[in-house]
Structure formats: C-alpha cells, structure tokens
Scaffold this motif. Structure first.
Motif, PDB file in Angstrom:
ATOM      1  N   UNK A 114       0.880  -1.166   0.000  1.00  0.00           N
ATOM      2  CA  UNK A 114       0.000   0.000   0.000  1.00  0.00           C
ATOM      3  C   UNK A 114       0.917   1.216   0.000  1.00  0.00           C
ATOM      4  N   UNK A 115       0.999   1.899  -1.157  1.00  0.00           N
ATOM      5  CA  UNK A 115       2.019   2.945  -1.356  1.00  0.00           C
ATOM      6  C   UNK A 115       1.417   4.319  -1.092  1.00  0.00           C
ATOM      7  N   UNK A 116       1.668   4.803   0.111  1.00  0.00           N
ATOM      8  CA  UNK A 116       1.131   6.105   0.519  1.00  0.00           C
ATOM      9  C   UNK A 116       2.153   7.220   0.453  1.00  0.00           C
ATOM     10  N   UNK A 117       3.455   6.846   0.386  1.00  0.00           N
ATOM     11  CA  UNK A 117       4.533   7.842   0.426  1.00  0.00           C
ATOM     12  C   UNK A 117       5.002   8.156  -0.982  1.00  0.00           C
ATOM     13  N   UNK A 118       5.270   9.441  -1.278  1.00  0.00           N
ATOM     14  CA  UNK A 118       5.800   9.776  -2.598  1.00  0.00           C
ATOM     15  C   UNK A 118       7.136   9.071  -2.843  1.00  0.00           C
ATOM     16  N   UNK A 119       7.398   8.757  -4.110  1.00  0.00           N
ATOM     17  CA  UNK A 119       8.578   7.969  -4.488  1.00  0.00           C
ATOM     18  C   UNK A 119       9.759   8.901  -4.758  1.00  0.00           C
ATOM     19  N   UNK A 120      10.966   8.447  -4.396  1.00  0.00           N
ATOM     20  CA  UNK A 120      12.202   9.228  -4.580  1.00  0.00           C
ATOM     21  C   UNK A 120      12.059  10.606  -3.939  1.00  0.00           C
ATOM     22  N   UNK A 121      11.764  10.617  -2.637  1.00  0.00           N
ATOM     23  CA  UNK A 121      11.372  11.874  -2.001  1.00  0.00           C
ATOM     24  C   UNK A 121      12.101  12.171  -0.694  1.00  0.00           C
ATOM     25  N   UNK A 122      13.150  11.383  -0.344  1.00  0.00           N
ATOM     26  CA  UNK A 122      13.936  11.706   0.844  1.00  0.00           C
ATOM     27  C   UNK A 122      13.351  11.196   2.148  1.00  0.00           C
ATOM     28  N   UNK A 123      12.236  10.454   2.065  1.00  0.00           N
ATOM     29  CA  UNK A 123      11.668   9.874   3.286  1.00  0.00           C
ATOM     30  C   UNK A 123      11.705   8.345   3.230  1.00  0.00           C
ATOM     31  N   UNK A 124      12.598   7.840   2.358  1.00  0.00           N
ATOM     32  CA  UNK A 124      12.968   6.427   2.427  1.00  0.00           C
ATOM     33  C   UNK A 124      11.864   5.434   2.192  1.00  0.00           C
ATOM     34  N   UNK A 125      10.860   5.801   1.402  1.00  0.00           N
ATOM     35  CA  UNK A 125       9.733   4.886   1.215  1.00  0.00           C
ATOM     36  C   UNK A 125      10.167   3.499   0.748  1.00  0.00           C
ATOM     37  N   UNK A 126      11.036   3.453  -0.241  1.00  0.00           N
ATOM     38  CA  UNK A 126      11.490   2.155  -0.756  1.00  0.00           C
ATOM     39  C   UNK A 126      12.256   1.381   0.309  1.00  0.00           C
TER      40      UNK A 126
END
Ligand SMILES: C[C@@](CO)(OP(=O)(O)O)[C@H](O)COP(=O)(O)OP(=O)(O)OC[C@H]1O[C@@H](n2ccc(N)nc2=O)[C@H](O)[C@@H]1O
Ligand SMILES: Nc1ncnc2c1ncn2[C@@H]1O[C@H](COP(=O)(O)OP(=O)(O)O)[C@@H](O)[C@H]1O
Length: 275
Positions: free
Chosen positions: A89-101
């Motif tokens: 469930x992808x709630x965080x923007x990608x490549x954004x400095x908050x380490x989602x991946x």
C-alpha cells in the motif's frame, strides 16, 4: 496474512563528512520515524503475486521494486518460504527523501521473519538490510537513532516521540545519487552532543543546497513551512524533496497544514507525529 507498517523515515539532521573509496559518503544523521507511511502484507499462496495499491502505486513497477529485492535477499539468507502473495500500500511519494522504498524493504524483511519464525534480532536479517541500501538498516530498527558510516551504524536515541509532524513534498522526484554527486565536498563538522531536539536544531542537512540546485522548488517548500505558524524546526529530509516541520501541538500543525493545502493544493501534505 501478515501486515507490517513501513513508516516514513525523517532525517532530523544530515551531515555529510566525506566521500569514501567505495563511492558512498560517510554521513552522520539523526534518524526519526513518522507514525504513518506505507504498509506491506505477506502470505503464503498457491502462486506468487505482487500487487501495489494506494495513491502512489502508479509511480512504481511491480517488476523492479525494492520489495522484490528484499524477498530475494531474505530467500538467499534463509531459504525460500514458498510462493508468496505480496501487497504494498504505497502512501509515500517515491524518490522523495523519506525512504519509502527502504521502509518497504525493511517491512518485507520483518514480515518474512515473522512468517518463518526467524528472530527479528537474527544478525542475518540485519545483513540483508545492509545489502539492500544505506537506509534499510535504520528502517529495520524503526526507531530514532544516530546513524554513522553510510547510515548503517545505529545508536538508538530517545526524546521526541509524539511530536506533531508535517511532511510536505512538491511532487518533484529527486534522485539520491544525483544529489550526493553535487555535494560540494566540504565537511562542515559533526552533529553536536545533547538532547535530540537540541542536536537537531543545531544541525543541518548538507544535502539541501545540492538538492535545491536540482529542484529549486524545495526552497519554496522550506519558505512556506518556515513562515506558516511557529514550527520548532523546519528542514529538508534526506536527499529531498520532502521537507518537514515539527510543532508544539497538534492544533498548530493542523493550522499549518490547512494553510499550506489552501495555498499549494498541488503539493503532497501529510499530518503525522514522530514515532
Ligand atoms: C540520503 C539518505 C539519508 O537517509 O536518504 P534518502 O534521501 O534516500 O531518503 C540516505 O543516505 C540514502 O539511502 P538509500 O536511499 O538507502 O541509498 P542507496 O540506495 O544505498 O544509495 C543510492 C545512492 O546514493 C548515494 N549514497 C547513498 C548513501 C550514502 N551514505 N552515500 C551515498 O553516496 C550513492 O550514490 C548510492 O548509489
Ligand atoms: N517499493 C518502492 N518504493 C519506493 N521506491 C522504490 C520502491 N522500489 C523501488 N524503488 C525505486 O527506488 C528509488 C528510491 O525511492 P525511495 O526509497 O522512495 O527514495 P527516497 O529514499 O529518496 O525517499 C526510486 O527511484 C524508485 O523508483
């Protein structure tokens, strides 16, 4: 079905010290985590599948994904658990400095460890995290810590749990490698000793200038966050472009969020708190 949360990572401060012979940079960083983020689900199934849902699902591939890399790393270390139905469930923007991946990869490691009764403290799990990326060990730990080395040497810290947090991203993806490549090479010194907030306040994000050179809108985000309400701290996280603010109370955070959503309806804005 096993569900693991994959909280957003925040760098309360990020000092870049030098470029190492392996091409990575030695950093000192104050890692913290939000209460919100992505979520990963894992269950044994008749056939393997991988489904991505959520507001940022369209930004990601189901073929080349850190979730799959984490499954592979786990299988190499512990053996394959069998065919898996995986959900992200992808709630965080990608490549954004908050380490989602990185958070997703760490959540997969935690979920597979639970599924196969591997201890969360098994050193082979930590070795998988190191292999998957510089931020994955911090995300596996999942609590505030001082990170050194490439960010994988971790010393837990206490002090700011529950602090109201606002995350704002101007919907511009920024490549971590490109930002590090633009760092000016100047070591501006270590993170100070003391309490977590004092250390953060006296610290910096040394990747802000190189990230702003790539994505000047980061300057607008910081200016808007800094001039809306009375935040305790505003700063860019990681290699950007997400910036954050910490507040004294949830009412101040709500006012700031409402003002920013009204003035910049196209920006992503998440009201959360530090874990
Ligand atoms: C900058 C930080 C701060 O927490 O966060 P993000 O902006 O990614 O969220 C991290 O150090 C990022 O960690 P992570 O995103 O896991 O990085 P990796 O995939 O391992 O590396 C991506 C690229 O960034 C550069 N890199 C990363 C970490 C580091 N200490 N030195 C580097 O030079 C390298 O060019 C590397 O090829
Ligand atoms: N599950 C995932 N979530 C986010 N990004 C992923 C994932 N799998 C692979 N990636 C790739 O990893 C890169 C870094 O993404 P991300 O971890 O969101 O960055 P950051 O650490 O800067 O927040 C992106 O270019 C993205 O395409």
């Amino acid at each position: 079905m096993i569900v693991e949360r994959a909280p957003a990572k925040i760098n309360l401060a990020l000092h870049v010290r030098h470029r190492r012979p392996d091409g990575y940079h030695a950093i000192e960083t104050l890692f913290a985590f939000a209460r919100d983020g992505d979520a990963v689900s894992v269950e044994l199934a008749a056939a393997s599948s991988f489904t991505i849902t959520g507001p940022f699902a369209a930004a990601l591939s189901t073929l080349d994904n850190l979730v799959l890399a984490a499954i592979e790393a786990f299988a190499s270390a512990f053996g394959t658990p069998g065919p898996l139905a995986i959900g992200l469930d992808k709630n965080l923007p990608v490549a954004s400095g908050i380490g989602g991946g990185s958070a997703d990869a760490a959540a997969v490691l935690r979920a597979l460890a639970r599924l196969t009764q591997v201890s969360p403290d098994d050193p082979r799990l930590a070795a998988c995290a190191v292999e998957l990326g510089a931020d994955v060990p911090a995300c596996l730990l999942g609590r505030a810590a001082l990170g050194t080395g490439r960010g994988e040497q971790l010393a837990p810290l206490d002090g700011l749990a529950g602090t109201p947090l606002l995350l704002v991203n101007p919907r511009v993806a920024v490549s971590t490698a490109a930002v590090f490549a633009r760092w000016d090479g100047e070591d501006r010194g270590p993170i100070a000793e003391g309490g977590l907030l004092d250390r953060a306040l006296s610290g910096r994000n040394d990747l802000e200038a190189p990230a702003r050179a790539i994505a000047p809108v980061i300057g607008d985000v910081l200016a808007v966050l800094g001039s809306t309400g009375a935040p305790l701290l505003t700063r860019m996280s990681g290699s950007g472009a997400t910036c954050f603010a910490l507040y004294r109370d949830a009412t101040e955070r709500a006012h700031a969020a409402a003002a920013i959503r009204a003035s910049h309806p196209d920006w992503w804005c998440l009201e959360s708190a530090l874990a």
